[in-house]
Design a protein around this motif. Structure first.
Motif, PDB file in Angstrom:
ATOM      1  N   LEU A   8       0.835  -1.202   0.000  1.00 10.17           N
ATOM      2  CA  LEU A   8       0.000   0.000   0.000  1.00 10.17           C
ATOM      3  C   LEU A   8       0.870   1.253   0.000  1.00 10.17           C
ATOM      4  N   TYR A   9       1.889   1.273   0.867  1.00 12.90           N
ATOM      5  CA  TYR A   9       2.741   2.456   0.980  1.00 12.90           C
ATOM      6  C   TYR A   9       3.441   2.755  -0.338  1.00 12.90           C
ATOM      7  N   GLU A  10       3.782   1.706  -1.074  1.00  9.15           N
ATOM      8  CA  GLU A  10       4.473   1.867  -2.345  1.00  9.15           C
ATOM      9  C   GLU A  10       3.569   2.489  -3.405  1.00  9.15           C
ATOM     10  N   GLN A  11       2.244   2.312  -3.273  1.00  6.94           N
ATOM     11  CA  GLN A  11       1.289   2.844  -4.249  1.00  6.94           C
ATOM     12  C   GLN A  11       0.915   4.311  -3.980  1.00  6.94           C
ATOM     13  N   LEU A  12       1.347   4.871  -2.850  1.00 13.27           N
ATOM     14  CA  LEU A  12       0.927   6.212  -2.458  1.00 13.27           C
ATOM     15  C   LEU A  12       1.710   7.300  -3.192  1.00 13.27           C
ATOM     16  N   SER A  13       0.998   8.354  -3.561  1.00 12.64           N
ATOM     17  CA  SER A  13       1.642   9.547  -4.112  1.00 12.64           C
ATOM     18  C   SER A  13       2.163  10.398  -2.949  1.00 12.64           C
ATOM     19  N   GLU A  14       2.815  11.490  -3.290  1.00 15.23           N
ATOM     20  CA  GLU A  14       3.353  12.369  -2.242  1.00 15.23           C
ATOM     21  C   GLU A  14       2.232  12.934  -1.375  1.00 15.23           C
ATOM     22  N   LYS A  15       1.112  13.264  -2.009  1.00 20.36           N
ATOM     23  CA  LYS A  15      -0.040  13.776  -1.272  1.00 20.36           C
ATOM     24  C   LYS A  15      -0.620  12.712  -0.357  1.00 20.36           C
ATOM     25  N   ASP A  16      -0.690  11.495  -0.860  1.00 19.97           N
ATOM     26  CA  ASP A  16      -1.253  10.404  -0.068  1.00 19.97           C
ATOM     27  C   ASP A  16      -0.338  10.023   1.091  1.00 19.97           C
ATOM     28  N   THR A  17       0.968  10.199   0.904  1.00 23.91           N
ATOM     29  CA  THR A  17       1.914   9.912   1.985  1.00 23.91           C
ATOM     30  C   THR A  17       1.650  10.831   3.176  1.00 23.91           C
ATOM     31  N   LYS A  18       1.268  12.067   2.903  1.00 20.78           N
ATOM     32  CA  LYS A  18       0.916  12.991   3.986  1.00 20.78           C
ATOM     33  C   LYS A  18      -0.350  12.518   4.696  1.00 20.78           C
ATOM     34  N   SER A  19      -1.299  11.953   3.937  1.00 17.00           N
ATOM     35  CA  SER A  19      -2.510  11.401   4.547  1.00 17.00           C
ATOM     36  C   SER A  19      -2.154  10.212   5.443  1.00 17.00           C
ATOM     37  N   PHE A  20      -1.157   9.430   5.005  1.00 22.10           N
ATOM     38  CA  PHE A  20      -0.683   8.300   5.807  1.00 22.10           C
ATOM     39  C   PHE A  20      -0.141   8.803   7.148  1.00 22.10           C
TER      40      PHE A  20
END
Length: 661
Positions: A514-526
């Protein structure tokens, strides 16, 4: 001398000034008898009577005109205009005036009563109905002796004319009540008296309710008697608007496994209906293995019955789903396409039964891209119920496994998922599809039998699906992962309060894919989700409502602090390779923001939180991030009294001191 009444379809009462308003058509529902509440089918039957007051004769096998005489129609018309038939059924014949038309009403009563008395067993029927009114009283309940007395009197009057009574809209209800309060022996007598009439009862607008009561209150022997008599007629009954409901109830509620197999074999064709005993115990695979010609004939017979039943509106019937399951076992590519074309607009009707879900999954697995698109189009309007259903969620998982067009899947089910994901992930069945997207068919969440079935559908789809399984799942994960994170961030308090929700959060955060599929924006959501979890554990742990007192919350914290998943088979921790912000980093942050030196001793002395301190020690020992925690622990360890009353059963504190020493 009583006036002569012509027996035709016109209203026989010449003194009538106005016609009764037509009764509204009633919706058909499956006939069932709930044994938990001893209610009769009186209300259901009366609705059905009103709904059938103007029969449309839409079925080729409809025998209603032969069963319901024109006398009954005239009687119902008179009763409707009167407003109630209670007065005319009293033995003393007392009449109640009805405004300015009292003379007309009085004349109608006289004509009706005279006509009833002139019928076959008319006097007995009126006496039976008066006894029935006393027997059916529920409030206050009748004494057992009195019920037996009325039941015996009714049976003495009814046993010689029971075949006439069961076809009447009111007299049929008398026999239903008699069945309810009779002994086992009396019920057997009633079944014996009606032998040879069960098919007529099944196709009667009124008799079908009695037949269902015979099945409900009857013994195994009487049920077998009914099944044996209906054997050979089931395909015909499935095409009948009344009979189809009886067959469905018989299959779902009352038939044993062997009887169900007997009923299904009848759909194979006339040979298997006539020579029932010869083919007893045979499976469809056994028969088709002996002859390709037989396989073709059976498939054609099954498809014909299914088509006729679907056109009659019986798509949701479980017995029809069982017949479909037989068909898809042996169907060729052309027959599969024909079945999909037949069902694609009503595909959602399949998913609520185990047989129907099996059919739906098989069709999705064997369908081509165009056919799958039409199926998905139908299912998307029912996505919430589909995903939460015990069987429907497997249909959705099969679609996730087989449909190559992941964009279509996301567009079809994404809006519903966005709205209801917080409900899905805490639902026993609703979370399964989202777990599949995260982990595949992980044995931790999919029972062996479920995993075996889903693997079978996946194998079926190898000829029609082109993408590798992992690529398809990663594409879905890429689309749904941001939705996971935004939902958890928004509803973290509600989700963390549920065991299944806490488990789902753990799987989302401890997932390299899942973490590998995240964009930079989604990483902040993580990272925001991690912030929300830390915030959730703030507060005084002496408060009984603090999340640390939930066992599943402790397990979540331990996993995040350790920064990996425990492999129970190999008995070791498997650390994450790509996820950032967990492990030692999370452990240091959690200690600094939630515990610190002021609360450390209290966390150790509280049995629910002591294992969290053990996890912190195991993760931070010997690491730079743990310097402050280890220093504070050295200062308070001597104050931990494992022999005190509060720590006597505190296993976490005992383990911590053992590790420190």
């Amino acid at each position: 001398m009583a006036p002569v009444v012509k027996k035709n379809n016109k209203r026989p009462l010449k003194s009538e000034s106005k016609k009764a308003a037509p009764a509204p058509a009633a919706k058909k529902a499956r006939i069932s008898v709930d044994s938990s509440d001893e209610d009769e089918l009186d209300d259901v039957a009366s609705q059905h009577i009103d709904g059938d007051a103007s029969s449309d004769a839409s079925s080729d096998d409809d025998e209603l005109d032969d069963i319901v005489s024109s006398d009954d129609e005239a009687e119902k018309d008179a009763e409707e205009q009167e407003g109630s038939d209670a007065e005319e059924e009293k033995e003393d014949g007392e009449e109640k005036p009805a405004g300015g038309n009292s003379d007309n009403h009085t004349e109608q009563r006289k004509l009706l009563k005279e006509r009833k008395m002139q019928r076959k067993a008319g006097t007995e029927v009126q006496h039976i109905k008066s006894l029935w009114e006393k027997l059916r009283v529920k409030n206050p309940p009748l004494p057992k002796q009195l019920r037996e007395k009325y039941s015996n009197e009714i049976w003495d009057l009814a046993k010689d004319c029971i075949c006439d009574l069961v076809m009447k809209h009111d007299a049929s209800r008398v026999i239903q009540t008699l069945l309810k309060y009779s002994t086992k022996e009396r019920r057997e007598q009633i079944v014996d008296s009606l032998k040879g009439k069960f098919y007529i009862l099944a196709t009667s607008a009124y008799g079908k309710y009695l037949l269902v009561k015979l099945l409900h209150y009857g013994s195994k022997k009487s049920r077998q008697t009914i099944i044996d008599e209906l054997h050979g007629c089931l395909r015909k009954l499935m095409r009948h608007r009344e009979g189809a409901y009886v067959v469905e109830d018989l299959y779902v509620l009352y038939a044993t496994h062997e009887q169900r197999q007997q009923m299904i074999r009848e759909f194979w064709g006339a040979e298997y209906a006539v020579f029932r005993d010869t083919h007893s115990g045979l499976t469809l695979e056994d028969v088709c293995a002996t002859s390709i010609e037989k396989k073709t004939i059976i498939a054609r017979n099954l498809l014909g019955t299914i088509t006729a039943s679907v056109e009659k509106g019986s798509t949701g019937f479980q017995i029809l789903h069982a017949a479909m399951r037989e068909l898809v076992k042996i169907a060729n590519e052309k027959e599969i396409s024909e079945l999909i074309e037949l069902l694609h607009e009503e595909f959602a009707e399949l998913v609520h039964t185990p047989e129907g879900a099996d059919v739906a999954c098989t069709l999705i697995a064997k369908a081509n891209a165009k056919e799958r698109k039409s199926i998905i189009k139908t299912l998307k309007d029912h996505s919430e119920k589909l995903i939460k259903n015990e069987h429907g969620n497997l249909v959705f998982i099969t679609a996730l496994m087989c449909v190559d067009d992941t964009v279509l899947m996301f567009k079809s089910f994404g809006p519903s998922a966005k709205e209801h994901l917080q409900e899905f992930i805490v639902d026993k069945y609703g979370r399964r599809p989202w777990i599949y997207i995260l982990l595949g068919l992980d044995g931790k969440y999919f029972a062996p039998n479920v995993k075996k079935e889903l693997s079978r559908y996946k194998a079926m789809s190898e000829l029609t699906s082109k993408k590798p399984d992992l690529q398809r799942r990663h594409e879905l994960l890429n689309k749904f992962a941001p939705m996971y994170l935004s939902t958890i961030s928004k509803y973290y308090a509600e989700i963390l309060s549920e065991n299944l929700g806490s488990q789902f959060i753990s799987e989302v955060l401890l997932n390299d894919e899942l973490y590998e599929q995240l964009s930079e924006k989604d990483t902040k959501s993580f990272e925001q989700v991690i912030d929300r979890i830390v915030i959730a554990f703030k507060g005084d742990i002496s408060d009984e409502h603090h999340p640390i007192h939930r066992p599943f919350s402790t397990r979540l914290l331990k996993a995040l602090i350790q920064g990996g998943k425990w492999n129970n088979k190999e008995r070791k921790l498997e650390p994450l390779q790509k996820v950032k912000g967990l492990g030692a980093v999370f452990a240091q942050r959690f200690y600094d923001e939630i515990i610190d030196s002021s609360n450390l001793l209290e966390w150790i002395n509280t049995s629910d939180s002591s294992f969290t301190i053990v996890a912190l020690y195991e993760t931070l020992e010997g690491k730079e991030e743990g310097d402050q925690f280890l220093n504070d622990l050295d200062e308070v360890k001597d104050k931990v009294d494992i022999n005190s009353e509060e720590n006597k059963n505190n296993k976490g504190a005992h383990l911590l001191l053992k590790l420190l020493n």
